[in-house]
Design a protein around this motif. Structure first.
Motif, PDB file in Angstrom:
ATOM      1  N   MET A   1       0.837  -1.206   0.000  1.00 34.17           N
ATOM      2  CA  MET A   1       0.000   0.000   0.000  1.00 34.17           C
ATOM      3  C   MET A   1       0.871   1.255   0.000  1.00 34.17           C
ATOM      4  O   MET A   1       0.632   2.195  -0.758  1.00 34.17           O
ATOM      5  N   THR A   2       1.903   1.239   0.841  1.00 37.70           N
ATOM      6  CA  THR A   2       2.797   2.393   0.953  1.00 37.70           C
ATOM      7  C   THR A   2       3.535   2.635  -0.361  1.00 37.70           C
ATOM      8  O   THR A   2       3.664   3.780  -0.817  1.00 37.70           O
ATOM      9  N   GLU A   3       3.995   1.548  -0.987  1.00 35.57           N
ATOM     10  CA  GLU A   3       4.702   1.689  -2.261  1.00 35.57           C
ATOM     11  C   GLU A   3       3.761   2.203  -3.361  1.00 35.57           C
ATOM     12  O   GLU A   3       4.157   3.056  -4.164  1.00 35.57           O
ATOM     13  N   ALA A   4       2.536   1.713  -3.385  1.00 35.16           N
ATOM     14  CA  ALA A   4       1.567   2.168  -4.395  1.00 35.16           C
ATOM     15  C   ALA A   4       1.255   3.655  -4.189  1.00 35.16           C
ATOM     16  O   ALA A   4       1.176   4.416  -5.166  1.00 35.16           O
ATOM     17  N   ALA A   5       1.099   4.062  -2.938  1.00 40.26           N
ATOM     18  CA  ALA A   5       0.834   5.480  -2.654  1.00 40.26           C
ATOM     19  C   ALA A   5       2.033   6.333  -3.047  1.00 40.26           C
ATOM     20  O   ALA A   5       1.868   7.441  -3.571  1.00 40.26           O
ATOM     21  N   GLY A   6       3.241   5.813  -2.807  1.00 46.66           N
ATOM     22  CA  GLY A   6       4.457   6.539  -3.184  1.00 46.66           C
ATOM     23  C   GLY A   6       4.565   6.730  -4.688  1.00 46.66           C
ATOM     24  O   GLY A   6       4.929   7.809  -5.166  1.00 46.66           O
ATOM     25  N   ARG A   7       4.251   5.660  -5.437  1.00 44.08           N
ATOM     26  CA  ARG A   7       4.285   5.768  -6.907  1.00 44.08           C
ATOM     27  C   ARG A   7       3.273   6.810  -7.385  1.00 44.08           C
ATOM     28  O   ARG A   7       3.563   7.624  -8.259  1.00 44.08           O
ATOM     29  N   LEU A   8       2.089   6.793  -6.773  1.00 43.97           N
ATOM     30  CA  LEU A   8       1.043   7.744  -7.167  1.00 43.97           C
ATOM     31  C   LEU A   8       1.465   9.175  -6.838  1.00 43.97           C
ATOM     32  O   LEU A   8       1.271  10.093  -7.646  1.00 43.97           O
ATOM     33  N   ALA A   9       2.060   9.355  -5.675  1.00 40.60           N
ATOM     34  CA  ALA A   9       2.495  10.695  -5.264  1.00 40.60           C
ATOM     35  C   ALA A   9       3.603  11.227  -6.166  1.00 40.60           C
ATOM     36  O   ALA A   9       3.729  12.434  -6.353  1.00 40.60           O
ATOM     37  N   ALA A  10       4.400  10.320  -6.723  1.00 37.59           N
ATOM     38  CA  ALA A  10       5.524  10.730  -7.566  1.00 37.59           C
ATOM     39  C   ALA A  10       5.132  10.863  -9.041  1.00 37.59           C
ATOM     40  O   ALA A  10       5.967  11.241  -9.867  1.00 37.59           O
ATOM     41  N   ALA A  11       3.880  10.558  -9.364  1.00 34.20           N
ATOM     42  CA  ALA A  11       3.451  10.592 -10.768  1.00 34.20           C
ATOM     43  C   ALA A  11       3.559  12.007 -11.333  1.00 34.20           C
ATOM     44  O   ALA A  11       3.038  12.952 -10.755  1.00 34.20           O
ATOM     45  N   ARG A  12       4.263  12.118 -12.445  1.00 30.70           N
ATOM     46  CA  ARG A  12       4.397  13.413 -13.119  1.00 30.70           C
ATOM     47  C   ARG A  12       4.222  13.188 -14.618  1.00 30.70           C
ATOM     48  O   ARG A  12       4.863  12.326 -15.194  1.00 30.70           O
ATOM     49  N   ASP A  13       3.356  13.962 -15.211  1.00 29.29           N
ATOM     50  CA  ASP A  13       3.141  13.900 -16.663  1.00 29.29           C
ATOM     51  C   ASP A  13       2.811  12.489 -17.153  1.00 29.29           C
ATOM     52  O   ASP A  13       3.238  12.094 -18.243  1.00 29.29           O
ATOM     53  N   TRP A  14       2.119  11.733 -16.334  1.00 30.78           N
ATOM     54  CA  TRP A  14       1.717  10.395 -16.762  1.00 30.78           C
ATOM     55  C   TRP A  14       0.502  10.500 -17.667  1.00 30.78           C
ATOM     56  O   TRP A  14      -0.358  11.360 -17.475  1.00 30.78           O
ATOM     57  N   ASP A  15       0.400   9.569 -18.626  1.00 31.70           N
ATOM     58  CA  ASP A  15      -0.793   9.560 -19.462  1.00 31.70           C
ATOM     59  C   ASP A  15      -1.972   9.062 -18.614  1.00 31.70           C
ATOM     60  O   ASP A  15      -1.768   8.380 -17.600  1.00 31.70           O
ATOM     61  N   PRO A  16      -3.200   9.414 -18.999  1.00 31.43           N
ATOM     62  CA  PRO A  16      -4.373   9.079 -18.185  1.00 31.43           C
ATOM     63  C   PRO A  16      -4.512   7.585 -17.869  1.00 31.43           C
ATOM     64  O   PRO A  16      -4.907   7.221 -16.763  1.00 31.43           O
ATOM     65  N   ALA A  17      -4.167   6.730 -18.814  1.00 31.98           N
ATOM     66  CA  ALA A  17      -4.315   5.288 -18.575  1.00 31.98           C
ATOM     67  C   ALA A  17      -3.357   4.821 -17.482  1.00 31.98           C
ATOM     68  O   ALA A  17      -3.747   4.042 -16.594  1.00 31.98           O
ATOM     69  N   ARG A  18      -2.114   5.288 -17.528  1.00 35.75           N
ATOM     70  CA  ARG A  18      -1.131   4.897 -16.505  1.00 35.75           C
ATOM     71  C   ARG A  18      -1.532   5.460 -15.150  1.00 35.75           C
ATOM     72  O   ARG A  18      -1.417   4.773 -14.131  1.00 35.75           O
ATOM     73  N   LEU A  19      -2.022   6.705 -15.151  1.00 31.73           N
ATOM     74  CA  LEU A  19      -2.454   7.331 -13.901  1.00 31.73           C
ATOM     75  C   LEU A  19      -3.660   6.590 -13.319  1.00 31.73           C
ATOM     76  O   LEU A  19      -3.710   6.334 -12.108  1.00 31.73           O
ATOM     77  N   ALA A  20      -4.601   6.217 -14.176  1.00 27.77           N
ATOM     78  CA  ALA A  20      -5.780   5.477 -13.705  1.00 27.77           C
ATOM     79  C   ALA A  20      -5.364   4.143 -13.094  1.00 27.77           C
ATOM     80  O   ALA A  20      -5.909   3.718 -12.065  1.00 27.77           O
ATOM     81  N   ALA A  21      -4.390   3.474 -13.700  1.00 27.93           N
ATOM     82  CA  ALA A  21      -3.916   2.197 -13.166  1.00 27.93           C
ATOM     83  C   ALA A  21      -3.252   2.398 -11.802  1.00 27.93           C
ATOM     84  O   ALA A  21      -3.457   1.593 -10.878  1.00 27.93           O
TER      85      ALA A  21
END
Ligand code: ZN
Length: 116
Positions: free
Chosen positions: A54-74
């Motif tokens: 959970m912590t790693e998934a939240a970290g990846r989401l928090a670090a998301a920059r300029d991701w395409d919508p599909a990658r961000l949705a995933a």
């Protein structure tokens, strides 16, 4: 119109505040969990690695920059999955600790719920 469900413990109709709510009150949830405590308790190690995921998934989401919508949705879906899994496990197997943590001033419950 709000959805109405029947409490799994006492049978009282209630309006769920959460998607997977099964009980009308904390008392009913705790009572049900006590009565079903003998059913395969989640091993602590499973909770540990779920919290890590959970912590790693939240970290990846928090670090998301300029991701395409599909990658961000995933990434959002993965983070929500892990939060839901950890939350449900704690509610089911550690209701006292869960309630104590939510009652603590250290937990910014409303802010967290709004974020989710
Ligand atoms: Zn009830």
């Amino acid at each position: 119109m709000a959805e109405v469900r029947e409490c799994a413990q006492c049978g009282t109709p209630f309006t769920p505040r959460r998607e997977h709510a099964r009980f009308c009150s904390t008392r009913c949830r705790v009572t049900w969990n006590r009565e079903h405590a003998g059913v395969a308790a989640a091993p602590a190690v499973a909770i540990d690695w779920s919290v890590t995921a959970m912590t790693e998934a939240a970290g990846r989401l928090a670090a998301a920059r300029d991701w395409d919508p599909a990658r961000l949705a995933a990434a959002v879906a993965e983070a929500v999955w892990w939060v839901t899994l950890v939350d449900a496990t704690l509610v089911r197997y550690h209701p006292r600790d869960y309630e104590a943590a939510l009652a603590s001033e250290d937990v910014r419950r409303r802010k967290t719920e709004q974020a989710l």
